[in-house]
Design an enzyme around this catalytic site. Structure first.
Site, PDB file in Angstrom:
ATOM      1  CB  SER A 179       3.204   7.677  -2.645  1.00  0.00           C
ATOM      2  OG  SER A 179       2.050   7.963  -3.408  1.00  0.00           O
ATOM      3  CG  HIS A 191      -1.406   8.784  -7.588  1.00  0.00           C
ATOM      4  ND1 HIS A 191      -0.696   9.158  -6.473  1.00  0.00           N
ATOM      5  CD2 HIS A 191      -1.335   7.431  -7.641  1.00  0.00           C
ATOM      6  CE1 HIS A 191      -0.220   8.081  -5.874  1.00  0.00           C
ATOM      7  NE2 HIS A 191      -0.590   7.017  -6.569  1.00  0.00           N
TER       8      HIS A 191
END
Ligand code: PNS
Length: 163
Positions: free
Chosen positions: A129, A17
């Site tokens: 994640s 990210h």
């Protein structure tokens, strides 16, 4: 001023990210990291406040990057920033299928809203994640997966959850 919106669940924010956010921050005047709810993901590890706290720590060195929370439709949120575009990272063709569908529904809601795609840095194509959450659950090494500033925070949370 051109604004990029980098939306996601950020449960938690990863180095993948951050790489996309950093690259967007070099291209656009301003980047808004939008911590959004994904209703398909029903049992998040972190609260919204914790996700924002982690993003805040990680983006601190970048003067043109801020964080916001949005609990509604992303395409409506984007209207707050005139001429903004959504930035999505693509790791594989399977990401594109989902993101293409998202772009079409977002355009239905807000026809002026464009989505631009950045391909993932090859160092992070495996990273998500959910991988980080699983590693944290089993006490695995988080360095190299998430920014150093939040490693201890995630480890602490995982420890509390394991009980
Ligand atoms: O990190 P994620 O989970 O892939 O991010 C997905 C997210 C949160 C960006 C996406 O689910 C989203 O935009 N949610 C907000 C609600 C919305 O606008 N959905 C699209 C129209 S149905």
């Amino acid at each position: 001023m051109r604004t990029a919106i980098c939306p996601g669940s950020f449960d938690p924010i990863t180095l993948g990210h951050l790489n996309i956010i950093e690259r967007a921050a070099q291209i656009f005047d301003r980047v808004v990291v939008c911590v959004a709810a994904n209703t398909a993901k029903t049992a998040p590890m972190f609260t919204v406040e914790e996700k924002v706290e982690m993003v805040r720590r990680v983006i601190a060195p970048y003067p043109n990057v801020t964080v916001e929370v949005n609990s509604g439709l992303l395409a409506e949120f984007a209207r707050r920033y005139e001429g903004s575009v959504l930035i999505k990272g693509l790791r594989a063709a399977s990401d594109f299928d989902y993101e293409f569908q998202m772009d079409l529904i977002n355009k239905r809601i807000n026809p002026e809203l464009e989505t631009m795609f950045l391909t993932a840095d090859q160092r992070y194509t495996f990273l998500s994640s959910s991988i980080v959450r699983e590693m944290a659950h089993y006490g695995g090494e988080l360095s190299g997966l998430v920014p150093e500033e939040i490693v201890a925070f995630i480890e602490e949370k995982a420890k509390t959850r394991r009980g």
